[in-house]
Design a protein around this motif. Structure first.
Motif, PDB file in Angstrom:
ATOM      1  N   ARG A 281       0.695  -1.242  -0.118  1.00 48.27           N
ATOM      2  CA  ARG A 281       0.084  -0.222  -0.168  1.00 48.27           C
ATOM      3  C   ARG A 281       0.683   1.213   0.080  1.00 48.27           C
ATOM      4  N   ASP A 282       0.289   2.033  -0.657  1.00 47.80           N
ATOM      5  CA  ASP A 282       0.804   3.710  -0.803  1.00 47.80           C
ATOM      6  C   ASP A 282       2.421   3.897  -1.156  1.00 47.80           C
ATOM      7  N   THR A 283       2.825   2.607  -2.018  1.00 44.17           N
ATOM      8  CA  THR A 283       4.224   2.602  -2.495  1.00 44.17           C
ATOM      9  C   THR A 283       4.048   3.119  -4.028  1.00 44.17           C
ATOM     10  N   SER A 284       2.946   3.458  -4.499  1.00 45.29           N
ATOM     11  CA  SER A 284       2.537   3.975  -5.971  1.00 45.29           C
ATOM     12  C   SER A 284       1.248   4.223  -6.129  1.00 45.29           C
ATOM     13  N   ASP A 285       0.794   5.274  -6.864  1.00 45.76           N
ATOM     14  CA  ASP A 285      -0.629   5.395  -6.963  1.00 45.76           C
ATOM     15  C   ASP A 285      -1.233   4.619  -8.240  1.00 45.76           C
ATOM     16  N   VAL A 286      -0.452   3.613  -8.493  1.00 48.26           N
ATOM     17  CA  VAL A 286      -0.929   2.706  -9.333  1.00 48.26           C
ATOM     18  C   VAL A 286      -0.630   1.211  -9.115  1.00 48.26           C
ATOM     19  N   LEU A 287      -1.597   0.518  -8.348  1.00 48.93           N
ATOM     20  CA  LEU A 287      -1.478  -0.784  -7.880  1.00 48.93           C
ATOM     21  C   LEU A 287      -2.213  -1.780  -8.967  1.00 48.93           C
ATOM     22  N   VAL A 288      -1.100  -2.753  -9.349  1.00 52.02           N
ATOM     23  CA  VAL A 288      -1.580  -3.728 -10.152  1.00 52.02           C
ATOM     24  C   VAL A 288      -1.706  -5.134  -9.247  1.00 52.02           C
TER      25      VAL A 288
ATOM     26  N   ALA B 204      -9.780 -15.967  -8.197  1.00 49.97           N
ATOM     27  CA  ALA B 204     -10.471 -15.365  -6.978  1.00 49.97           C
ATOM     28  C   ALA B 204     -11.574 -14.567  -7.129  1.00 49.97           C
ATOM     29  N   PRO B 205     -12.724 -14.910  -6.494  1.00 51.72           N
ATOM     30  CA  PRO B 205     -14.090 -14.039  -6.759  1.00 51.72           C
ATOM     31  C   PRO B 205     -13.901 -12.759  -6.174  1.00 51.72           C
ATOM     32  N   ASP B 206     -14.889 -11.902  -6.417  1.00 51.82           N
ATOM     33  CA  ASP B 206     -14.751 -10.545  -5.778  1.00 51.82           C
ATOM     34  C   ASP B 206     -14.827 -10.631  -4.307  1.00 51.82           C
TER      35      ASP B 206
ATOM     36  N   GLN C  31     -12.332  -9.525   1.103  1.00 53.74           N
ATOM     37  CA  GLN C  31     -11.814 -10.121   2.329  1.00 53.74           C
ATOM     38  C   GLN C  31     -10.125  -9.502   2.400  1.00 53.74           C
ATOM     39  N   LEU C  32      -9.525  -9.185   1.339  1.00 53.29           N
ATOM     40  CA  LEU C  32      -8.248  -8.738   1.462  1.00 53.29           C
ATOM     41  C   LEU C  32      -8.187  -7.114   1.594  1.00 53.29           C
ATOM     42  N   GLY C  33      -9.141  -6.471   1.275  1.00 50.46           N
ATOM     43  CA  GLY C  33      -9.102  -5.100   1.365  1.00 50.46           C
ATOM     44  C   GLY C  33      -8.386  -4.645  -0.127  1.00 50.46           C
ATOM     45  N   VAL C  34      -8.622  -5.163  -1.231  1.00 47.75           N
ATOM     46  CA  VAL C  34      -7.899  -4.647  -2.382  1.00 47.75           C
ATOM     47  C   VAL C  34      -8.657  -3.406  -2.695  1.00 47.75           C
ATOM     48  N   PRO C  35      -7.836  -2.270  -2.792  1.00 48.74           N
ATOM     49  CA  PRO C  35      -8.337  -0.882  -3.069  1.00 48.74           C
ATOM     50  C   PRO C  35      -9.277  -0.983  -4.506  1.00 48.74           C
ATOM     51  N   ALA C  36     -10.215   0.045  -4.449  1.00 50.63           N
ATOM     52  CA  ALA C  36     -11.215  -0.018  -5.521  1.00 50.63           C
ATOM     53  C   ALA C  36     -10.638   0.356  -6.720  1.00 50.63           C
ATOM     54  N   ASP C  37      -9.609   1.180  -6.854  1.00 47.54           N
ATOM     55  CA  ASP C  37      -8.875   1.648  -7.887  1.00 47.54           C
ATOM     56  C   ASP C  37      -7.509   1.101  -8.374  1.00 47.54           C
TER      57      ASP C  37
END
Length: 368
Positions: free
Chosen positions: A43-50, A56-58, A63-69
């Motif tokens: 988290r917060d290491t870049s403004d683009v997270l891939v 895996a389903p939604d 469950q992991l808290g993957v950012p919406a963006d």
């Protein structure tokens, strides 16, 4: 979550991405625990997270808290896109592999070759490759050699047990990343009144001597027996164990994974002893202040080695070579280790906090 390629996002041209692998089955809270810990380091290491999440389903993303963006890539069909995005990323990308157990038996040669290629691409771009604490399983010559080269090319490669580190030839041993889930005060020791059990459904049912030892331990300590489910496939085994032990069975049922995790942590808060052959059952139990114990026939060294890393040795006992009194004596010993467990967990959390700071400083330095 965005699911398109980065070329459709103007943000992707303004910051070098962080790539993180987060695969795992939604029905395994332990796998979610360590993937979430990996994500927290990203988290917060870049403004683009891939994020690559496999099949895996939604619900897994929630469950992991993957950012919406985040840009989310799914299924093996997206691997070429993942590789293309790595190859065409601006300078100084970050690649974070997922934590957990790494199978290096025969048949994993191609996978390890791909991981080595990913590592080389990122390093050639002046980026950072980080491998969080992991364990090696069933190493064979070629996959191990490929993995060793990739680890040596990585700025940070950590191992959750001494045997895995030795196989790679690395001194970098660290606590399992599951310990970043957070220490909980739990109930005062004197108020804890449960012995909790969660065993793999794939194993045979324990024998009479095991049942006798667990019953005797609970009775002597004035503890209620409760069986819980931290991996969905173990639910029937938990039901069977409760019947054998005259304990209370708590199913997973239709509860969503986040609510089930919260419930389990509350249960561990009130336990003196948690008995399991699932490593992250025992990690969560220890974080709640409960004493962890593995008591099964022919235990692997996975749990004992990982807990030895945090200074808590002798948490496993081989039920196949121990009689009922010996098993009960082992469990009584574990019940006296509450204070020791808490101290080892505290030190593990401090070590992981320092390692996360090192990861972030390494990334900052590479991009400065």
């Amino acid at each position: 979550m965005r699911t398109g390629a980065a070329k459709h996002s103007p943000r992707a041209h303004r910051s070098s991405p962080t790539f993180v692998s987060l695969t795992g089955p939604a029905g395994n809270i332990g796998d979610a625990l360590i993937r979430r810990g990996t994500l927290d380091w990203a988290r917060d290491t870049s403004d683009v997270l891939v994020a690559y999440v496999g099949e895996a389903p939604d619900a897994w993303l929630e469950q992991l808290g993957v950012p919406a963006d985040a840009i989310v890539l799914r299924s093996k069909r997206s691997v070429p896109r993942w590789l293309w995005m790595l190859a065409t990323a601006p300078r100084h990308p970050v690649l974070i592999f997922e934590a957990g157990e790494i199978p290096l038996d025969r048949g994993n040669e191609v996978r390890e070759l791909v991981f080595l290629a990913e590592t080389a691409i990122v390093r050639l771009k002046g980026g950072v490759v980080m491998r969080p604490p992991r364990g090696i399983r069933a190493p064979t010559a070629l996959p191990l050699w490929l993995h060793r080269q990739a680890a040596r090319l990585s700025q940070i490669a950590l191992w959750r047990d001494a045997a895995s580190a030795a196989a790679i030839g690395s001194p970098s041993i660290a606590p399992d990343i599951g310990f970043v889930a957070g220490v909980r005060a739990g109930r005062p020791w004197a108020d804890r009144d449960e012995l909790i059990i969660s065993l793999r459904g794939a194993r045979p049912l324990p024998d009479d001597a095991w049942v006798q030892a667990v019953r005797a331990t609970a009775a002597a300590g004035g503890l209620r027996i409760r069986t819980v489910v931290q991996v969905r496939e173990d639910e029937e085994r938990a039901r069977e164990l409760a019947a054998l032990l005259d304990g209370e069975f708590e199913p997973w049922g239709d509860t969503d994974a986040l609510a089930q995790e919260a419930l389990l942590r509350e249960r561990y808060d009130g336990a003196r002893l948690v008995l399991s052959d699932r490593m992250h059952v025992l990690v969560l139990a220890a974080l709640s202040g409960a004493a962890p114990a593995e008591l099964v026939p022919h235990p692997t060294r996975k749990i004992s080695d990982a807990f030895a890393t945090i200074g808590l040795t002798a948490v496993s006992c081989d039920a196949s070579t121990t009689d009922a009194e010996g098993m009960a004596a082992f469990l009584r010993t574990q019940l006296r280790r509450g204070t020791e467990t808490a101290e080892c967990v505290r030190e593990a959390v401090e070590r992981l906090t320092a390692l996360e700071a090192d990861v972030r400083e390494t990334i900052r330095a590479a991009r400065s």
